[in-house]
Design a protein around this motif. Structure first.
Motif, PDB file in Angstrom:
ATOM      1  N   VAL A 252       0.825  -1.212   0.000  1.00  0.00           N
ATOM      2  CA  VAL A 252       0.000   0.000   0.000  1.00  0.00           C
ATOM      3  C   VAL A 252       0.858   1.260   0.000  1.00  0.00           C
ATOM      4  CG1 VAL A 252      -1.800   1.278   1.215  1.00  0.00           C
ATOM      5  CG2 VAL A 252      -1.813  -1.219   1.270  1.00  0.00           C
ATOM      6  N   PHE A 253       0.535   2.197  -0.916  1.00  0.00           N
ATOM      7  CA  PHE A 253       1.065   3.554  -0.889  1.00  0.00           C
ATOM      8  C   PHE A 253      -0.001   4.442  -0.262  1.00  0.00           C
ATOM      9  CE2 PHE A 253       3.566   1.852  -4.411  1.00  0.00           C
ATOM     10  CZ  PHE A 253       4.804   2.450  -4.237  1.00  0.00           C
ATOM     11  N   ASP A 254       0.361   5.244   0.703  1.00  0.00           N
ATOM     12  CA  ASP A 254      -0.598   6.132   1.359  1.00  0.00           C
ATOM     13  C   ASP A 254      -0.113   7.569   1.221  1.00  0.00           C
ATOM     14  OD1 ASP A 254      -2.661   7.135   2.773  1.00  0.00           O
ATOM     15  OD2 ASP A 254      -2.176   6.191   4.675  1.00  0.00           O
ATOM     16  N   GLY A 255      -0.753   8.317   0.308  1.00  0.00           N
ATOM     17  CA  GLY A 255      -0.330   9.682   0.024  1.00  0.00           C
ATOM     18  C   GLY A 255      -1.117  10.728   0.781  1.00  0.00           C
ATOM     19  N   ILE A 256      -0.915  11.982   0.392  1.00  0.00           N
ATOM     20  CA  ILE A 256      -1.495  13.113   1.105  1.00  0.00           C
ATOM     21  C   ILE A 256      -2.960  13.314   0.753  1.00  0.00           C
ATOM     22  CG2 ILE A 256      -1.410  15.638   1.305  1.00  0.00           C
ATOM     23  CD1 ILE A 256       1.592  15.477   0.990  1.00  0.00           C
ATOM     24  N   VAL A 257      -3.353  13.018  -0.473  1.00  0.00           N
ATOM     25  CA  VAL A 257      -4.606  13.545  -1.041  1.00  0.00           C
ATOM     26  C   VAL A 257      -5.870  13.333  -0.209  1.00  0.00           C
ATOM     27  CG1 VAL A 257      -6.094  13.462  -3.072  1.00  0.00           C
ATOM     28  CG2 VAL A 257      -3.630  13.621  -3.348  1.00  0.00           C
ATOM     29  N   PRO A 258      -6.258  12.207   0.323  1.00  0.00           N
ATOM     30  CA  PRO A 258      -5.588  10.903   0.346  1.00  0.00           C
ATOM     31  C   PRO A 258      -5.970  10.080  -0.885  1.00  0.00           C
ATOM     32  CG  PRO A 258      -7.541  10.824   1.700  1.00  0.00           C
ATOM     33  CD  PRO A 258      -7.465  12.215   1.148  1.00  0.00           C
ATOM     34  N   ASN A 259      -5.004   9.386  -1.394  1.00  0.00           N
ATOM     35  CA  ASN A 259      -5.257   8.506  -2.535  1.00  0.00           C
ATOM     36  C   ASN A 259      -4.503   7.193  -2.365  1.00  0.00           C
ATOM     37  OD1 ASN A 259      -2.798   9.784  -2.821  1.00  0.00           O
ATOM     38  ND2 ASN A 259      -2.907   9.964  -5.029  1.00  0.00           N
ATOM     39  N   SER A 260      -4.803   6.486  -1.295  1.00  0.00           N
ATOM     40  CA  SER A 260      -4.128   5.222  -1.006  1.00  0.00           C
ATOM     41  C   SER A 260      -4.298   4.259  -2.177  1.00  0.00           C
ATOM     42  CB  SER A 260      -4.702   4.589   0.265  1.00  0.00           C
ATOM     43  OG  SER A 260      -4.509   5.430   1.376  1.00  0.00           O
ATOM     44  N   GLN A 261      -3.199   3.580  -2.510  1.00  0.00           N
ATOM     45  CA  GLN A 261      -3.205   2.643  -3.623  1.00  0.00           C
ATOM     46  C   GLN A 261      -2.843   1.257  -3.105  1.00  0.00           C
ATOM     47  OE1 GLN A 261      -0.730   4.147  -6.766  1.00  0.00           O
ATOM     48  NE2 GLN A 261      -1.427   6.242  -6.437  1.00  0.00           N
TER      49      GLN A 261
END
Length: 335
Positions: free
Chosen positions: A280-289
């Motif tokens: 899992v990538f967890d970014g700021i937007v949030p837009n976890s992938q």
């Protein structure tokens, strides 16, 4: 005779190889998220109807930082209400599920559009630039509500009380929310959560990742994922992993995206344990992938498939048997 036999055998071989050679792409998703581009944002007012619109001045445009709004542009989300709202907590309830974010200096004013039972519009303006539809911050209206005069500053909870007791607004409803760019120069909106639903304006991720990997490759070269959809040069992207021996999500490290919002990370296995993993990538937007992959035995990984479906094997063997039956019958006829 040989030609008669070879045709069905060749067909069977093709079918078997097709089952063995199928390799699905690794999945990436952000549950509960809808991606929106500038083309999805119509010009003009959208309050009272479903969808996105720009009710302000100047066109919006998409970029890696989100949706760019020029000065005095207003990104609005309209809702076609089905029930009146006069419970006395409508504004507070709506604000709790509504928020928007920006990838640069916040300069957006939040707005809630309310309409009374006879069609008059009432607008609430937040006196903040944080993007938060917080019921505790101060808001003001464009017209009088109950005992409050126009442009008096109060909390949404206080306005809810006035709406509930004002016969002019009894039976009214919330018809939308918006972000107004009141700053200098264009600014980006990265995401907008409206009434509990998440919308993202940064580009939808494009990724490269394998479906399966062998224990040998996992230990030596590692599992590499390259994905886009983050903010340009975004840092602090958190990476998590789950696996057979650690079902609870474990924090691995953090990554930094490049100028195009692309991040790459290689994960080396702590062991050669076979099974299913999630990365899992967890970014700021949030837009976890979320990326699902499997560590499989070398023979399976070489085929590009985690497992051969039993039905596929059975069908292939059936066709193979029919091929020999047809060939045998033809031999009897010729003899």
């Amino acid at each position: 005779m040989k030609l008669a036999l070879s045709a069905p055998v060749v067909v069977t071989a093709v079918i078997v190889l097709s089952f063995l050679g199928v390799a699905g792409a690794a999945s990436a998703a952000t549950p509960g998220v809808t991606y929106v581009v500038a083309a999805d944002v119509t010009e003009g007012a959208v309050f009272g109807q479903d969808g996105w619109g720009n009710t302000g001045v100047g066109p919006v445009s998409s970029n890696t930082g989100g949706l760019a709004l020029p000065v005095n542009a207003e990104l609005a989300f309209g809702m076609n209400p089905t029930l009146p709202v006069d419970t006395g907590t409508a504004l507070v309830d709506f604000a709790s599920g509504t928020y928007f974010g920006s990838s640069d200096v916040p300069s957006f004013q939040a707005l809630i559009s309310y309409r009374d039972s006879i069609g008059n519009q009432l607008q609430f303006y937040a006196q903040t630039r944080t993007g938060d539809f917080n019921a505790a911050i101060l808001w003001e209206t464009n017209t009088a509500v109950g005992s409050y005069l126009a442009y008096e500053q109060h909390t949404l909870a206080e306005f809810d009380t006035q709406l509930a007791g004002d016969v002019n607004f009894a039976g009214g409803y919330i018809e939308g929310a918006s972000a107004f760019n009141s700053g200098f120069g264009p600014h980006n909106v990265t995401d907008f959560r409206v009434n509990g639903v998440q919308y993202i304006f940064t580009p939808q991720p494009v990724f490269t990742a394998p479906t399966t990997i062998t224990p040998e490759a996992f230990d030596s070269t590692g599992f590499t994922v390259t994905t886009s959809g983050f903010l340009p040069n975004e840092s602090g992207i958190l990476l998590f992993v789950t696996g057979p021996s650690f079902p609870s999500s474990q924090l691995l490290a953090s990554a930094t995206a490049d100028a195009n919002g692309v991040a790459t990370y290689t994960y080396f296995a702590p062991s050669s344990e076979l099974g299913n993993y999630q990365f899992v990538f967890d970014g700021i937007v949030p837009n976890s992938q979320f990326f699902d992959f499997s560590v499989v035995a070398s023979s399976l990984a070489a085929t590009g498939s985690d497992a051969i479906p039993p039905l596929a094997v059975g069908s292939a063997l059936l066709l193979l048997g029919l091929a020999f039956v047809v060939g045998a019958n033809r031999r009897r006829v010729t003899q």
